[in-house]
Design a protein around this motif. Sequence first.
Motif, mmCIF file in Angstrom:
data_model
loop_
_atom_site.group_PDB
_atom_site.id
_atom_site.type_symbol
_atom_site.label_atom_id
_atom_site.label_comp_id
_atom_site.label_asym_id
_atom_site.label_seq_id
_atom_site.Cartn_x
_atom_site.Cartn_y
_atom_site.Cartn_z
ATOM 1 N N GLY A 70 0.783 -1.222 0.000
ATOM 2 C CA GLY A 70 0.000 0.000 0.000
ATOM 3 C C GLY A 70 0.820 1.279 0.000
ATOM 4 N N SER A 71 2.139 1.146 0.014
ATOM 5 C CA SER A 71 3.003 2.332 0.022
ATOM 6 C C SER A 71 3.704 2.449 -1.318
ATOM 7 C CB SER A 71 4.041 2.218 1.138
ATOM 8 O OG SER A 71 4.945 3.311 1.066
ATOM 9 N N SER A 72 4.030 3.659 -1.685
ATOM 10 C CA SER A 72 4.776 3.865 -2.930
ATOM 11 C C SER A 72 6.253 4.112 -2.645
ATOM 12 C CB SER A 72 4.179 5.045 -3.699
ATOM 13 O OG SER A 72 4.262 6.224 -2.904
ATOM 14 N N VAL A 73 6.615 4.121 -1.358
ATOM 15 C CA VAL A 73 7.992 4.439 -0.960
ATOM 16 C C VAL A 73 8.604 3.261 -0.211
ATOM 17 C CG1 VAL A 73 9.425 6.079 0.306
ATOM 18 C CG2 VAL A 73 7.275 6.842 -0.708
ATOM 19 N N ALA A 74 9.840 2.911 -0.573
ATOM 20 C CA ALA A 74 10.550 1.824 0.123
ATOM 21 C C ALA A 74 10.884 2.245 1.554
ATOM 22 C CB ALA A 74 11.830 1.476 -0.619
ATOM 23 N N LEU A 75 11.030 1.264 2.415
ATOM 24 C CA LEU A 75 11.435 1.518 3.796
ATOM 25 C C LEU A 75 12.814 2.166 3.838
ATOM 26 C CD1 LEU A 75 10.375 -1.884 5.372
ATOM 27 C CD2 LEU A 75 9.255 0.315 5.694
ATOM 28 N N THR A 76 13.071 2.955 4.864
ATOM 29 C CA THR A 76 14.381 3.546 5.072
ATOM 30 C C THR A 76 15.127 2.695 6.090
ATOM 31 O OG1 THR A 76 13.511 5.758 4.674
ATOM 32 C CG2 THR A 76 15.616 5.609 5.836
ATOM 33 N N ARG A 77 16.310 2.233 5.729
ATOM 34 C CA ARG A 77 17.100 1.397 6.635
ATOM 35 C C ARG A 77 17.722 2.259 7.727
ATOM 36 N NH1 ARG A 77 19.076 -3.237 5.444
ATOM 37 N NH2 ARG A 77 19.169 -2.843 3.238
ATOM 38 N N ASP A 78 17.729 1.730 8.958
ATOM 39 C CA ASP A 78 18.453 2.341 10.073
ATOM 40 C C ASP A 78 18.853 1.208 11.003
ATOM 41 O OD1 ASP A 78 19.474 3.648 12.255
ATOM 42 O OD2 ASP A 78 17.934 5.191 12.290
ATOM 43 N N ILE A 79 20.072 0.703 10.852
ATOM 44 C CA ILE A 79 20.502 -0.448 11.645
ATOM 45 C C ILE A 79 20.964 -0.045 13.037
ATOM 46 C CG2 ILE A 79 21.060 -1.836 9.627
ATOM 47 C CD1 ILE A 79 24.012 -1.241 10.107
ATOM 48 N N GLY A 80 20.875 1.238 13.373
ATOM 49 C CA GLY A 80 21.275 1.692 14.696
ATOM 50 C C GLY A 80 20.141 1.695 15.703
ATOM 51 N N ILE A 81 18.907 1.504 15.245
ATOM 52 C CA ILE A 81 17.761 1.519 16.160
ATOM 53 C C ILE A 81 17.655 0.175 16.869
ATOM 54 C CG2 ILE A 81 15.240 1.585 16.242
ATOM 55 C CD1 ILE A 81 15.301 3.611 14.031
ATOM 56 N N GLY A 82 17.270 0.209 18.134
ATOM 57 C CA GLY A 82 17.069 -1.017 18.897
ATOM 58 C C GLY A 82 18.255 -1.316 19.787
ATOM 59 N N GLY A 83 18.337 -2.530 20.246
ATOM 60 C CA GLY A 83 19.425 -2.943 21.132
ATOM 61 C C GLY A 83 20.721 -3.144 20.379
ATOM 62 N N GLY A 84 21.812 -3.091 21.117
ATOM 63 C CA GLY A 84 23.128 -3.288 20.525
ATOM 64 C C GLY A 84 23.344 -4.718 20.062
ATOM 65 N N VAL A 85 24.139 -4.896 19.028
ATOM 66 C CA VAL A 85 24.494 -6.216 18.527
ATOM 67 C C VAL A 85 25.951 -6.465 18.912
ATOM 68 C CG1 VAL A 85 24.764 -7.650 16.480
ATOM 69 C CG2 VAL A 85 22.901 -5.994 16.598
ATOM 70 N N PRO A 86 26.212 -7.364 19.880
ATOM 71 C CA PRO A 86 27.593 -7.613 20.302
ATOM 72 C C PRO A 86 28.434 -8.192 19.167
ATOM 73 C CG PRO A 86 26.042 -8.565 21.860
ATOM 74 C CD PRO A 86 25.257 -8.133 20.664
ATOM 75 N N LEU A 87 29.665 -7.775 19.120
ATOM 76 C CA LEU A 87 30.602 -8.224 18.110
ATOM 77 C C LEU A 87 31.790 -8.855 18.821
ATOM 78 C CD1 LEU A 87 31.009 -8.117 15.039
ATOM 79 C CD2 LEU A 87 32.098 -5.907 15.346
ATOM 80 N N GLN A 88 32.088 -10.112 18.519
ATOM 81 C CA GLN A 88 33.208 -10.827 19.128
ATOM 82 C C GLN A 88 34.360 -10.851 18.132
ATOM 83 O OE1 GLN A 88 33.514 -12.169 22.224
ATOM 84 N NE2 GLN A 88 35.593 -12.760 21.738
ATOM 85 N N VAL A 89 35.499 -10.301 18.534
ATOM 86 C CA VAL A 89 36.695 -10.298 17.693
ATOM 87 C C VAL A 89 37.835 -10.821 18.561
ATOM 88 C CG1 VAL A 89 38.251 -8.931 16.264
ATOM 89 C CG2 VAL A 89 35.837 -8.289 16.427
ATOM 90 N N SER A 90 38.350 -12.005 18.213
ATOM 91 C CA SER A 90 39.361 -12.668 19.038
ATOM 92 C C SER A 90 40.589 -13.054 18.233
ATOM 93 C CB SER A 90 38.792 -13.949 19.655
ATOM 94 O OG SER A 90 37.683 -13.684 20.444
ATOM 95 N N VAL A 91 41.749 -12.973 18.873
ATOM 96 C CA VAL A 91 43.003 -13.448 18.285
ATOM 97 C C VAL A 91 43.041 -14.961 18.453
ATOM 98 C CG1 VAL A 91 45.521 -13.394 18.445
ATOM 99 C CG2 VAL A 91 44.203 -11.284 18.773
ATOM 100 N N THR A 92 43.261 -15.690 17.366
ATOM 101 C CA THR A 92 43.357 -17.148 17.430
ATOM 102 C C THR A 92 44.783 -17.647 17.224
ATOM 103 O OG1 THR A 92 42.745 -17.315 15.092
ATOM 104 C CG2 THR A 92 40.970 -17.516 16.716
ATOM 105 N N GLU A 93 45.661 -16.769 16.762
ATOM 106 C CA GLU A 93 47.098 -17.065 16.647
ATOM 107 C C GLU A 93 47.843 -15.775 16.940
ATOM 108 O OE1 GLU A 93 49.408 -19.460 13.384
ATOM 109 O OE2 GLU A 93 49.328 -17.357 12.737
ATOM 110 N N ALA A 94 48.857 -15.858 17.806
ATOM 111 C CA ALA A 94 49.615 -14.678 18.227
ATOM 112 C C ALA A 94 50.241 -13.959 17.027
ATOM 113 C CB ALA A 94 50.690 -15.071 19.218
#
Length: 147
Positions: free
Chosen positions: A35-59
Amino acid sequence: MIFDNSLLLSDDQAITADAASTNVIDLGATGTPYGSSVALTRDIGIGGGVPLQVSVTEAFNNLTSLQVQVQTSPDNSTWTTIQGGKVVAAADLVAGYQFDVPYEFPEGTKARYVRLYYDVTGTAPTTGKITAGPVMARQTNNSYGGA
């Protein structure tokens, strides 16, 4: 922590110079609601935080320091750094080290693609690997199996 293989940005990726993560997360095209003529606008910053795990696996060796940056792109070719973690000295880049990268995307982030960028300072390392990706929760305890 549990990684989703389809969202893994780096899987034991060797970092031998400045480099982007092996994989990119495609958040998909925005659609147009019924029913809309306009696409949704993305905003990936809304809502809760998304944790990001970044680990060293070899020194790491040789380098002076390493910084992990979060980058976004509207077209998977032009990239913008939206956040960067602290610069970590070589002495700390041992197996098991967890980078303190930003936990959430800033409100107003409208890009479709997300990746990490590894910024090496100093001599190019010949050893050093990283595994990274979004997780449900990060394991942040510093000691294991004892008081």
